[in-house]
Design a protein around this motif. Structure first.
Motif, mmCIF file in Angstrom:
data_model
loop_
_atom_site.group_PDB
_atom_site.id
_atom_site.type_symbol
_atom_site.label_atom_id
_atom_site.label_comp_id
_atom_site.label_asym_id
_atom_site.label_seq_id
_atom_site.Cartn_x
_atom_site.Cartn_y
_atom_site.Cartn_z
ATOM 1 N N LEU A 18 35.523 118.902 -8.860
ATOM 2 C CA LEU A 18 36.372 118.190 -8.021
ATOM 3 C C LEU A 18 35.329 117.583 -6.790
ATOM 4 O O LEU A 18 35.619 116.649 -6.636
ATOM 5 N N TYR A 19 34.299 118.175 -6.514
ATOM 6 C CA TYR A 19 33.345 117.568 -5.770
ATOM 7 C C TYR A 19 32.694 116.328 -6.438
ATOM 8 O O TYR A 19 32.299 115.456 -5.881
ATOM 9 N N PHE A 20 32.461 116.513 -7.670
ATOM 10 C CA PHE A 20 31.705 115.426 -8.582
ATOM 11 C C PHE A 20 32.818 114.194 -8.637
ATOM 12 O O PHE A 20 32.399 113.127 -8.277
ATOM 13 N N TYR A 21 33.982 114.227 -8.890
ATOM 14 C CA TYR A 21 34.951 113.347 -8.810
ATOM 15 C C TYR A 21 35.293 112.632 -7.527
ATOM 16 O O TYR A 21 35.416 111.351 -7.443
ATOM 17 N N GLU A 22 35.052 113.459 -6.513
ATOM 18 C CA GLU A 22 35.036 112.768 -5.206
ATOM 19 C C GLU A 22 33.688 112.101 -4.889
ATOM 20 O O GLU A 22 33.831 110.818 -4.426
ATOM 21 N N ARG A 23 32.490 112.535 -5.487
ATOM 22 C CA ARG A 23 31.268 111.941 -5.078
ATOM 23 C C ARG A 23 31.221 110.350 -5.986
ATOM 24 O O ARG A 23 30.727 109.412 -5.352
ATOM 25 N N ILE A 24 31.802 110.397 -7.140
ATOM 26 C CA ILE A 24 31.729 109.092 -7.711
ATOM 27 C C ILE A 24 32.941 108.398 -7.604
ATOM 28 O O ILE A 24 32.902 107.375 -8.379
ATOM 29 N N GLY A 25 33.928 108.638 -6.727
ATOM 30 C CA GLY A 25 34.889 107.715 -6.319
ATOM 31 C C GLY A 25 36.096 108.023 -7.389
ATOM 32 O O GLY A 25 36.900 107.060 -7.045
ATOM 33 N N LEU A 26 36.323 108.801 -8.178
ATOM 34 C CA LEU A 26 37.622 109.068 -8.886
ATOM 35 C C LEU A 26 38.706 109.622 -8.033
ATOM 36 O O LEU A 26 39.928 109.353 -8.256
ATOM 37 N N MET A 27 37.995 110.476 -7.041
ATOM 38 C CA MET A 27 39.064 110.945 -5.958
ATOM 39 C C MET A 27 38.852 110.363 -4.645
ATOM 40 O O MET A 27 37.490 110.590 -4.336
ATOM 41 N N PRO A 28 39.719 110.282 -3.677
ATOM 42 C CA PRO A 28 39.557 109.880 -2.465
ATOM 43 C C PRO A 28 39.117 111.213 -1.576
ATOM 44 O O PRO A 28 39.190 112.268 -2.132
ATOM 45 N N SER A 29 38.223 111.137 -0.546
ATOM 46 C CA SER A 29 38.119 112.032 0.227
ATOM 47 C C SER A 29 39.139 112.860 0.495
ATOM 48 O O SER A 29 39.955 112.247 1.273
ATOM 49 N N PRO A 30 39.312 114.249 0.599
ATOM 50 C CA PRO A 30 40.479 114.885 0.872
ATOM 51 C C PRO A 30 40.431 115.085 2.310
ATOM 52 O O PRO A 30 39.484 114.961 3.156
ATOM 53 N N GLN A 31 41.472 115.426 2.981
ATOM 54 C CA GLN A 31 41.683 116.041 4.168
ATOM 55 C C GLN A 31 40.724 117.128 4.498
ATOM 56 O O GLN A 31 40.631 118.001 3.512
ATOM 57 N N ARG A 32 40.421 117.603 5.548
ATOM 58 C CA ARG A 32 39.843 118.872 5.857
ATOM 59 C C ARG A 32 40.503 119.741 6.817
ATOM 60 O O ARG A 32 41.002 119.066 7.920
ATOM 61 N N THR A 33 40.263 120.856 6.939
ATOM 62 C CA THR A 33 40.640 121.787 7.743
ATOM 63 C C THR A 33 39.688 121.762 9.144
ATOM 64 O O THR A 33 38.610 121.040 8.991
ATOM 65 N N ALA A 34 39.793 122.573 10.195
ATOM 66 C CA ALA A 34 38.965 122.249 11.360
ATOM 67 C C ALA A 34 37.311 123.082 10.928
ATOM 68 O O ALA A 34 36.740 122.616 11.520
#
Length: 144
Positions: A18-34
């Motif tokens: 999941l982190y890799f897909y985010e890093r390479i742009g396959l996944m947009p940065s998800p929302q985050r908790t506080a």
């Protein structure tokens, strides 16, 4: 909303994927908790499911990224989209032809194995390895 662990369990993915897909742009940065934990919504899960299925079908991450860009509404003319999709279809057709050729090479070997297995002789090497090799079968196939 789902945290990384839940998404990983639902889709059978390693959290690092999941982190890799985010890093390479396959996944947009998800929302985050506080506290900074990633949160994924159903749209994210659908996208990850598409990525997983596309990989299963043999598409490369670059291919998947291109398809997702089209889906995300990248500003391209219809002609550009058509050209990209046509190229992808041609690549898929070529892959299918190559797989069919491989299947045609393996089929007679499997038949020989099945005949040999019907008459087991524990000390004897499989008949396929006695008479043929895959490279020999491939060269015979290419001459036809």
């Amino acid at each position: 909303m789902f945290q990384v662990g839940e998404v990983s369990r639902r889709l059978g993915l390693n959290p690092q994927t999941l982190y890799f897909y985010e890093r390479i742009g396959l996944m947009p940065s998800p929302q985050r908790t506080a506290a900074g934990y990633r949160l994924y919504d159903q749209t994210d899960l659908d996208r990850l499911t598409f990525i997983t299925q596309a990989k299963t079908l043999g598409l490369s991450l670059d291919d998947i990224k291109e398809l997702l860009a089209l889906q995300d509404g990248q500003r391209l003319s219809c002609r550009e989209v058509q050209d990209r999709l046509l190229r992808k279809m041609e690549q898929i057709d070529e892959t299918i032809r190559n797989l069919q050729a491989l299947k045609a090479q393996l089929s007679p070997l499997l038949e020989q194995c099945q005949r040999g297995a019907a008459q087991p002789d524990e000390g004897k090497q499989c008949v396929v390895f006695q008479a043929h090799s895959l490279t020999a079968a491939a060269s015979l196939e290419s001459r036809d």
